[in-house]
Scaffold this motif. Structure first.
Motif, PDB file in Angstrom:
ATOM      1  N   ASP A  25       1.442  -1.263   0.098  1.00 50.45           N
ATOM      2  CA  ASP A  25       0.325  -0.524   0.120  1.00 50.45           C
ATOM      3  C   ASP A  25       0.945   1.551  -0.236  1.00 50.45           C
ATOM      4  OD1 ASP A  25      -1.868   2.351   0.152  1.00 50.45           O
ATOM      5  OD2 ASP A  25      -2.485   1.358   1.606  1.00 50.45           O
ATOM      6  N   SER A  26       1.370   1.853  -1.695  1.00 53.99           N
ATOM      7  CA  SER A  26       2.020   2.924  -1.092  1.00 53.99           C
ATOM      8  C   SER A  26       0.716   3.969  -1.771  1.00 53.99           C
ATOM      9  CB  SER A  26       2.724   2.642  -1.913  1.00 53.99           C
ATOM     10  OG  SER A  26       2.388   2.327  -3.695  1.00 53.99           O
ATOM     11  N   ALA A  27      -0.274   4.014  -1.190  1.00 55.70           N
ATOM     12  CA  ALA A  27      -1.047   5.324  -1.868  1.00 55.70           C
ATOM     13  C   ALA A  27      -0.431   6.351  -1.470  1.00 55.70           C
ATOM     14  CB  ALA A  27      -1.837   4.947  -1.206  1.00 55.70           C
ATOM     15  N   LEU A  28      -0.188   6.522   0.610  1.00 54.93           N
ATOM     16  CA  LEU A  28       0.157   7.922   1.430  1.00 54.93           C
ATOM     17  C   LEU A  28       1.396   7.961   0.413  1.00 54.93           C
ATOM     18  CD1 LEU A  28      -0.524   9.432   3.376  1.00 54.93           C
ATOM     19  CD2 LEU A  28       0.647   7.660   5.112  1.00 54.93           C
ATOM     20  N   ASP A  29       2.727   7.826   0.230  1.00 55.54           N
ATOM     21  CA  ASP A  29       4.279   7.932  -0.531  1.00 55.54           C
ATOM     22  C   ASP A  29       3.418   8.924  -1.922  1.00 55.54           C
ATOM     23  OD1 ASP A  29       4.963   6.731   2.136  1.00 55.54           O
ATOM     24  OD2 ASP A  29       6.037   5.514   0.155  1.00 55.54           O
ATOM     25  N   LEU A  30       2.241   8.074  -2.957  1.00 55.35           N
ATOM     26  CA  LEU A  30       2.249   8.834  -4.139  1.00 55.35           C
ATOM     27  C   LEU A  30       1.345   9.924  -3.667  1.00 55.35           C
ATOM     28  CD1 LEU A  30       1.105   5.672  -5.702  1.00 55.35           C
ATOM     29  CD2 LEU A  30       3.275   6.565  -6.414  1.00 55.35           C
ATOM     30  N   THR A  31       0.778   9.928  -2.203  1.00 54.45           N
ATOM     31  CA  THR A  31      -0.418  11.174  -1.936  1.00 54.45           C
ATOM     32  C   THR A  31      -0.001  12.089  -2.107  1.00 54.45           C
ATOM     33  OG1 THR A  31      -2.388   9.399  -1.595  1.00 54.45           O
ATOM     34  CG2 THR A  31      -2.047  12.356  -0.588  1.00 54.45           C
ATOM     35  N   ILE A  32       1.083  12.191  -0.991  1.00 56.64           N
ATOM     36  CA  ILE A  32       2.698  13.050  -0.966  1.00 56.64           C
ATOM     37  C   ILE A  32       2.494  13.832  -1.548  1.00 56.64           C
ATOM     38  CG2 ILE A  32       4.331  13.635   1.026  1.00 56.64           C
ATOM     39  CD1 ILE A  32       3.594  11.657   2.556  1.00 56.64           C
ATOM     40  N   ALA A  33       3.384  13.020  -2.639  1.00 53.68           N
ATOM     41  CA  ALA A  33       4.166  13.722  -3.496  1.00 53.68           C
ATOM     42  C   ALA A  33       3.490  14.161  -4.906  1.00 53.68           C
ATOM     43  CB  ALA A  33       4.850  12.158  -4.340  1.00 53.68           C
ATOM     44  N   THR A  34       2.324  13.693  -4.873  1.00 51.95           N
ATOM     45  CA  THR A  34       1.535  14.703  -5.768  1.00 51.95           C
ATOM     46  C   THR A  34       1.107  15.648  -5.376  1.00 51.95           C
ATOM     47  OG1 THR A  34       0.541  11.932  -7.076  1.00 51.95           O
ATOM     48  CG2 THR A  34      -1.065  14.087  -6.834  1.00 51.95           C
ATOM     49  N   ASP A  35       0.710  16.226  -4.090  1.00 48.26           N
ATOM     50  CA  ASP A  35       0.200  16.762  -3.213  1.00 48.26           C
ATOM     51  C   ASP A  35       1.473  17.867  -3.398  1.00 48.26           C
ATOM     52  OD1 ASP A  35      -2.246  15.925  -3.106  1.00 48.26           O
ATOM     53  OD2 ASP A  35      -2.326  15.929  -1.220  1.00 48.26           O
ATOM     54  N   GLY A  47      -5.379  15.557  -2.275  1.00 45.69           N
ATOM     55  CA  GLY A  47      -6.470  14.318  -1.402  1.00 45.69           C
ATOM     56  C   GLY A  47      -5.897  12.424  -1.576  1.00 45.69           C
ATOM     57  N   GLU A  48      -5.418  11.799  -0.426  1.00 43.17           N
ATOM     58  CA  GLU A  48      -5.433  10.910  -0.979  1.00 43.17           C
ATOM     59  C   GLU A  48      -6.407  10.030  -1.434  1.00 43.17           C
ATOM     60  OE1 GLU A  48      -4.882   6.699   1.999  1.00 43.17           O
ATOM     61  OE2 GLU A  48      -4.340   8.497   3.197  1.00 43.17           O
ATOM     62  N   THR A  49      -7.725   9.732  -1.402  1.00 40.61           N
ATOM     63  CA  THR A  49      -8.764   9.614  -1.762  1.00 40.61           C
ATOM     64  C   THR A  49      -8.958   9.589  -2.964  1.00 40.61           C
ATOM     65  OG1 THR A  49     -10.750   9.984   0.060  1.00 40.61           O
ATOM     66  CG2 THR A  49     -11.566   9.386  -1.941  1.00 40.61           C
ATOM     67  N   ARG A  50      -8.143  10.717  -3.616  1.00 40.94           N
ATOM     68  CA  ARG A  50      -8.444  11.097  -5.517  1.00 40.94           C
ATOM     69  C   ARG A  50      -7.636  10.348  -5.312  1.00 40.94           C
ATOM     70  NH1 ARG A  50     -10.111  16.572  -7.843  1.00 40.94           N
ATOM     71  NH2 ARG A  50      -8.425  17.440  -6.666  1.00 40.94           N
ATOM     72  N   VAL A  51      -6.110  10.416  -5.314  1.00 42.66           N
ATOM     73  CA  VAL A  51      -4.977  10.068  -5.602  1.00 42.66           C
ATOM     74  C   VAL A  51      -5.316   8.784  -5.635  1.00 42.66           C
ATOM     75  CG1 VAL A  51      -2.473   9.925  -5.188  1.00 42.66           C
ATOM     76  CG2 VAL A  51      -3.157  11.804  -5.041  1.00 42.66           C
ATOM     77  N   ARG A  52      -6.088   8.198  -4.460  1.00 47.40           N
ATOM     78  CA  ARG A  52      -6.102   6.055  -4.710  1.00 47.40           C
ATOM     79  C   ARG A  52      -6.588   5.901  -5.683  1.00 47.40           C
ATOM     80  NH1 ARG A  52      -5.465   2.835  -0.726  1.00 47.40           N
ATOM     81  NH2 ARG A  52      -4.556   3.074   1.339  1.00 47.40           N
ATOM     82  N   GLN A  53      -7.721   6.713  -6.404  1.00 49.74           N
ATOM     83  CA  GLN A  53      -8.214   6.440  -7.525  1.00 49.74           C
ATOM     84  C   GLN A  53      -7.695   6.448  -8.739  1.00 49.74           C
ATOM     85  OE1 GLN A  53     -12.208   8.593  -7.361  1.00 49.74           O
ATOM     86  NE2 GLN A  53     -12.532   8.081  -5.780  1.00 49.74           N
ATOM     87  N   TRP A  54      -6.170   7.540  -8.419  1.00 49.73           N
ATOM     88  CA  TRP A  54      -6.224   7.687 -10.378  1.00 49.73           C
ATOM     89  C   TRP A  54      -4.300   6.851 -10.320  1.00 49.73           C
ATOM     90  CZ3 TRP A  54      -4.935  13.307  -8.391  1.00 49.73           C
ATOM     91  CH2 TRP A  54      -6.069  14.309  -9.233  1.00 49.73           C
ATOM     92  N   VAL A  55      -4.588   5.688  -9.467  1.00 48.05           N
ATOM     93  CA  VAL A  55      -2.872   4.744  -9.348  1.00 48.05           C
ATOM     94  C   VAL A  55      -2.792   3.548  -9.998  1.00 48.05           C
ATOM     95  CG1 VAL A  55      -1.463   3.897  -7.991  1.00 48.05           C
ATOM     96  CG2 VAL A  55      -1.906   5.555  -7.266  1.00 48.05           C
ATOM     97  N   GLY A  56      -2.565   3.516 -11.215  1.00 49.74           N
ATOM     98  CA  GLY A  56      -2.596   1.929 -11.729  1.00 49.74           C
ATOM     99  C   GLY A  56      -2.130   2.104 -12.940  1.00 49.74           C
ATOM    100  N   ASN A  57      -1.992   2.906 -13.753  1.00 49.82           N
ATOM    101  CA  ASN A  57      -1.365   3.250 -15.050  1.00 49.82           C
ATOM    102  C   ASN A  57       0.287   4.137 -15.690  1.00 49.82           C
ATOM    103  OD1 ASN A  57      -4.808   3.427 -15.751  1.00 49.82           O
ATOM    104  ND2 ASN A  57      -3.769   1.652 -16.824  1.00 49.82           N
ATOM    105  N   GLY A  58       0.420   3.962 -14.451  1.00 50.55           N
ATOM    106  CA  GLY A  58       1.812   4.780 -14.670  1.00 50.55           C
ATOM    107  C   GLY A  58       2.019   6.212 -13.613  1.00 50.55           C
TER     108      GLY A  58
END
Length: 228
Positions: A25-35, A47-58
């Motif tokens: 579960d790397s969503a928090l890392d990806l959220t921090i970097a995105t934000d 925010g994490e809720t939206r970033v979780r929905q955006w992850v998966g295609n690179g």
């Protein structure tokens, strides 16, 4: 349903795993970097809720979704100059954050240990850039389980194309009759279907915010330990 039921009461010879949302579960890392990227560009955080929905295609697609503020973005809606700057920012920020807040999902190591005991060869097939795949596996203490990793930039194409799965399978000496894909999203299921191999899906992953049960995986589980 046990994993062996897919292979005539035997364990598969080869198992390929997605990384983000399946093993880790790397969503928090990806959220921090995105934000942090968005903030540097003068934009509000996602925010994490939206970033979780955006992850998966690179990573490039994640960055475009963040700039568009939507999963179903239009390329025309994203300025290419801003995208280039945003991608560079994200990569720089994520290099420092990768693995800092990530966790291994419960049940993962139980399955990996059991497969290893059965002589199964295992690989990771992810759309994550290679610069981040190895370090994340090392930091999570998972690298020693895997003989091969195929990242989003290893080949010219990514999942859901079948080539990354087939490449990993061939590197591991597997065959379509004895190889399994394990993932958390429609991308993984489609890649497995395109490659002609069975697939197990986990419910706890990202899958762009949609349920995964009806997408055609042979087995869907809440924990990988259920496969045993």
């Amino acid at each position: 349903m046990k994993l062996t039921q897919l292979f005539a009461q035997q364990f598969p010879h080869t198992v390929l795993f997605d990384l983000d949302g399946t093993l880790v579960d790397s969503a928090l890392d990806l959220t921090i970097a995105t934000d942090q990227m968005l903030t540097a560009l003068g934009r509000p955080p996602a925010g994490e809720t939206r970033v979780r929905q955006w992850v998966g295609n690179g990573t490039p697609v994640l960055v475009r979704r963040a700039l568009a503020g939507d999963h179903d973005f239009s390329h025309a809606a994203v300025d290419e100059t801003e995208f280039t700057r945003a991608l560079s920012l994200f990569l720089s920020i994520y290099t420092d954050i990768n693995g800092q807040y990530a966790t291994v999902y419960p049940g993962v190591e139980t399955l990996l240990h059991a497969l290893s005991d059965q002589g199964c060869r295992m690989g990771v097939v992810t759309n994550k850039p290679g610069a981040f795949t190895g370090p994340l596996l090392e930091q999570m203490g998972l690298a020693h389980w895997f003989d091969v990793s195929v990242s989003g930039d290893t080949l010219a194409v990514k999942k859901p194309a079948p080539e990354p799965l087939l490449h990993a399978m061939e590197q591991l000496g597997g065959s379509l009759a004895t190889t399994l894909m394990v993932g958390d999203s429609v991308t993984d299921i489609t890649a497995a279907r395109n490659a002609g191999m069975p697939v197990v899906a986990v419910r706890y992953g990202y899958n762009f915010g949609a349920p995964i049960d009806s997408l055609g995986a042979e087995i869907v589980v809440d924990s990988l330990a259920e496969l045993l």
